[in-house]
Scaffold this motif. Structure first.
Motif, PDB file in Angstrom:
ATOM      1  N   GLY A  97       0.781   9.614 -22.700  1.00  0.00           N
ATOM      2  CA  GLY A  97       1.667  10.415 -23.277  1.00  0.00           C
ATOM      3  C   GLY A  97       3.046  10.205 -22.320  1.00  0.00           C
ATOM      4  N   ALA A  98       2.871   9.192 -21.498  1.00  0.00           N
ATOM      5  CA  ALA A  98       4.269   8.935 -20.765  1.00  0.00           C
ATOM      6  C   ALA A  98       4.047   7.423 -20.497  1.00  0.00           C
ATOM      7  N   GLU A  99       5.514   6.929 -19.803  1.00  0.00           N
ATOM      8  CA  GLU A  99       5.336   5.346 -19.518  1.00  0.00           C
ATOM      9  C   GLU A  99       4.661   5.078 -18.447  1.00  0.00           C
ATOM     10  N   PRO A 100       3.910   3.942 -18.548  1.00  0.00           N
ATOM     11  CA  PRO A 100       3.088   3.410 -17.185  1.00  0.00           C
ATOM     12  C   PRO A 100       3.903   3.412 -16.125  1.00  0.00           C
ATOM     13  N   VAL A 101       3.506   3.464 -14.752  1.00  0.00           N
ATOM     14  CA  VAL A 101       4.133   3.057 -13.589  1.00  0.00           C
ATOM     15  C   VAL A 101       3.427   1.981 -13.199  1.00  0.00           C
ATOM     16  N   TRP A 102       4.256   0.932 -12.820  1.00  0.00           N
ATOM     17  CA  TRP A 102       3.581  -0.327 -12.192  1.00  0.00           C
ATOM     18  C   TRP A 102       4.254  -0.631 -10.803  1.00  0.00           C
ATOM     19  N   VAL A 103       3.313  -0.718  -9.917  1.00  0.00           N
ATOM     20  CA  VAL A 103       3.465  -1.152  -8.534  1.00  0.00           C
ATOM     21  C   VAL A 103       3.231  -2.487  -8.206  1.00  0.00           C
ATOM     22  N   PRO A 104       4.139  -3.319  -7.988  1.00  0.00           N
ATOM     23  CA  PRO A 104       3.715  -4.660  -7.812  1.00  0.00           C
ATOM     24  C   PRO A 104       3.171  -4.742  -6.381  1.00  0.00           C
ATOM     25  N   VAL A 105       2.421  -5.765  -6.125  1.00  0.00           N
ATOM     26  CA  VAL A 105       1.644  -5.985  -5.014  1.00  0.00           C
ATOM     27  C   VAL A 105       2.279  -6.090  -3.884  1.00  0.00           C
ATOM     28  N   ASP A 106       3.323  -6.829  -3.687  1.00  0.00           N
ATOM     29  CA  ASP A 106       4.592  -6.909  -2.760  1.00  0.00           C
ATOM     30  C   ASP A 106       5.331  -5.645  -2.079  1.00  0.00           C
ATOM     31  N   ALA A 107       5.249  -4.735  -3.159  1.00  0.00           N
ATOM     32  CA  ALA A 107       5.665  -3.365  -2.890  1.00  0.00           C
ATOM     33  C   ALA A 107       4.964  -2.417  -2.258  1.00  0.00           C
ATOM     34  N   VAL A 108       3.474  -2.576  -2.372  1.00  0.00           N
ATOM     35  CA  VAL A 108       2.748  -1.707  -1.631  1.00  0.00           C
ATOM     36  C   VAL A 108       2.645  -1.793  -0.207  1.00  0.00           C
ATOM     37  N   ARG A 109       3.007  -0.707   0.772  1.00  0.00           N
ATOM     38  CA  ARG A 109       3.070  -0.425   1.832  1.00  0.00           C
ATOM     39  C   ARG A 109       1.746   0.264   2.646  1.00  0.00           C
ATOM     40  N   GLU A 110       1.107   1.132   2.038  1.00  0.00           N
ATOM     41  CA  GLU A 110       0.322   2.045   2.558  1.00  0.00           C
ATOM     42  C   GLU A 110      -0.708   2.446   1.533  1.00  0.00           C
ATOM     43  N   ALA A 111      -1.586   2.983   1.847  1.00  0.00           N
ATOM     44  CA  ALA A 111      -2.477   3.980   0.894  1.00  0.00           C
ATOM     45  C   ALA A 111      -3.477   4.922   1.800  1.00  0.00           C
ATOM     46  N   ASN A 112      -3.554   6.102   1.488  1.00  0.00           N
ATOM     47  CA  ASN A 112      -4.276   7.056   2.266  1.00  0.00           C
ATOM     48  C   ASN A 112      -4.559   8.138   1.238  1.00  0.00           C
ATOM     49  N   VAL A 113      -5.519   9.014   1.760  1.00  0.00           N
ATOM     50  CA  VAL A 113      -5.794  10.183   1.011  1.00  0.00           C
ATOM     51  C   VAL A 113      -4.976  11.491   1.629  1.00  0.00           C
ATOM     52  N   VAL A 131      -0.196   6.540  -2.696  1.00  0.00           N
ATOM     53  CA  VAL A 131       0.085   5.076  -2.629  1.00  0.00           C
ATOM     54  C   VAL A 131       1.698   5.106  -2.035  1.00  0.00           C
ATOM     55  N   ARG A 132       1.953   4.571  -0.661  1.00  0.00           N
ATOM     56  CA  ARG A 132       3.227   4.319  -0.413  1.00  0.00           C
ATOM     57  C   ARG A 132       3.920   2.942  -0.780  1.00  0.00           C
ATOM     58  N   TRP A 133       4.836   3.079  -1.568  1.00  0.00           N
ATOM     59  CA  TRP A 133       5.438   1.611  -1.690  1.00  0.00           C
ATOM     60  C   TRP A 133       6.959   1.506  -1.695  1.00  0.00           C
ATOM     61  N   GLU A 134       7.497   0.168  -1.775  1.00  0.00           N
ATOM     62  CA  GLU A 134       8.891   0.246  -1.742  1.00  0.00           C
ATOM     63  C   GLU A 134       9.616  -0.394  -2.579  1.00  0.00           C
ATOM     64  N   LEU A 135      10.648   0.090  -3.142  1.00  0.00           N
ATOM     65  CA  LEU A 135      11.285  -0.637  -4.131  1.00  0.00           C
ATOM     66  C   LEU A 135      12.762  -0.748  -3.971  1.00  0.00           C
ATOM     67  N   VAL A 156      -8.557   2.993  -1.348  1.00  0.00           N
ATOM     68  CA  VAL A 156      -7.432   2.916   0.025  1.00  0.00           C
ATOM     69  C   VAL A 156      -8.014   1.411   0.748  1.00  0.00           C
ATOM     70  N   ALA A 157      -9.067   1.245   0.895  1.00  0.00           N
ATOM     71  CA  ALA A 157      -9.309  -0.198   1.556  1.00  0.00           C
ATOM     72  C   ALA A 157      -8.725  -1.566   0.792  1.00  0.00           C
ATOM     73  N   ALA A 158      -8.974  -1.344  -0.606  1.00  0.00           N
ATOM     74  CA  ALA A 158      -8.304  -2.610  -1.196  1.00  0.00           C
ATOM     75  C   ALA A 158      -6.811  -2.333  -1.471  1.00  0.00           C
ATOM     76  N   LEU A 159      -6.141  -1.217  -1.420  1.00  0.00           N
ATOM     77  CA  LEU A 159      -4.814  -1.223  -1.333  1.00  0.00           C
ATOM     78  C   LEU A 159      -4.220  -1.728  -0.042  1.00  0.00           C
ATOM     79  N   ARG A 160      -4.898  -1.233   0.914  1.00  0.00           N
ATOM     80  CA  ARG A 160      -4.579  -1.818   2.334  1.00  0.00           C
ATOM     81  C   ARG A 160      -4.595  -3.187   2.429  1.00  0.00           C
ATOM     82  N   GLN A 161      -5.698  -3.520   1.816  1.00  0.00           N
ATOM     83  CA  GLN A 161      -5.724  -5.358   2.052  1.00  0.00           C
ATOM     84  C   GLN A 161      -4.906  -5.986   1.277  1.00  0.00           C
ATOM     85  N   LEU A 162      -4.394  -5.420   0.050  1.00  0.00           N
ATOM     86  CA  LEU A 162      -3.368  -6.030  -0.700  1.00  0.00           C
ATOM     87  C   LEU A 162      -1.938  -5.965  -0.057  1.00  0.00           C
ATOM     88  N   ALA A 163      -1.682  -4.767   0.758  1.00  0.00           N
ATOM     89  CA  ALA A 163      -0.601  -4.467   1.528  1.00  0.00           C
ATOM     90  C   ALA A 163      -0.776  -5.244   2.795  1.00  0.00           C
TER      91      ALA A 163
END
Length: 173
Positions: A97-113, A131-135, A156-163
């Motif tokens: 019911g809303a627009e999707p949110v896309w975070v490009p891999v090069d924008a990801v900075r950190e992931a935590n719980v 997910v912390r990301w920069e735009l 978290v592990a996968a997002l940190r690896q991408l970042a």
């Protein structure tokens, strides 16, 4: 007669409060639209998913100024059911019911719980995947409350690896 006037006064006060909240949110959205860069569109070809999709609730996106500074541009500040998907090109919050949110891999900075984000606070410290990301120089945090919190460690592990940040860290916010 006095009772009717009191009821009318309470109703008018309530209507003024609702109007004030609407006015403030609209002004916040207008200000942020002028300050924040445009959000990236979802690419046409995403490829194969890196992790099984996670279902849950997209909580919100906030600026790094405060965990309560909700982004009000478009429908980004509204909570919705979502499916979280990870691709080699980035992270997709596929919202219902809303627009999707896309975070490009090069924008990801950190992931935590974490425990809370933009009005959604959990009693346990690990209720949200953040997910912390920069735009374009603006740092943002997007939150997701998964139906299955046991998969957070994988995400978290996968997002940190991408970042490019595979280290182990504490919870966010």
């Amino acid at each position: 007669m006095i009772r009717a006037l009191l009821v009318l006064a309470v109703f008018v006060f309530f209507a003024l409060c609702v109007f004030g909240m609407w006015w403030g949110y609209r002004n916040r959205a207008r200000h942020q639209a002028a300050v924040l860069p445009s959000f990236p569109p979802v690419p046409a070809d995403l490829g194969e998913e890196l992790l099984p999709a996670a279902t849950g609730v997209y909580v919100s996106t906030v600026t790094d100024a405060s965990w309560q500074d909700r982004v009000a541009v478009g429908d980004l500040g509204f909570r919705s059911e979502a499916t979280l998907r990870l691709y080699p090109q980035g992270l997709l919050f596929d919202r219902v019911g809303a627009e999707p949110v896309w975070v490009p891999v090069d924008a990801v900075r950190e992931a935590n719980v974490g425990q809370g984000l933009a009005g959604k606070v959990m009693f346990s410290g690990d209720g949200l995947l953040i997910v912390r990301w920069e735009l374009d120089g603006t740092v943002l945090d997007s939150g997701f409350r998964g139906d299955d919190k046991d998969v957070y460690e994988q995400w978290v592990a996968a997002l940190r690896q991408l970042a490019g940040n595979p280290g182990v860290g504490g919870g966010a916010r």
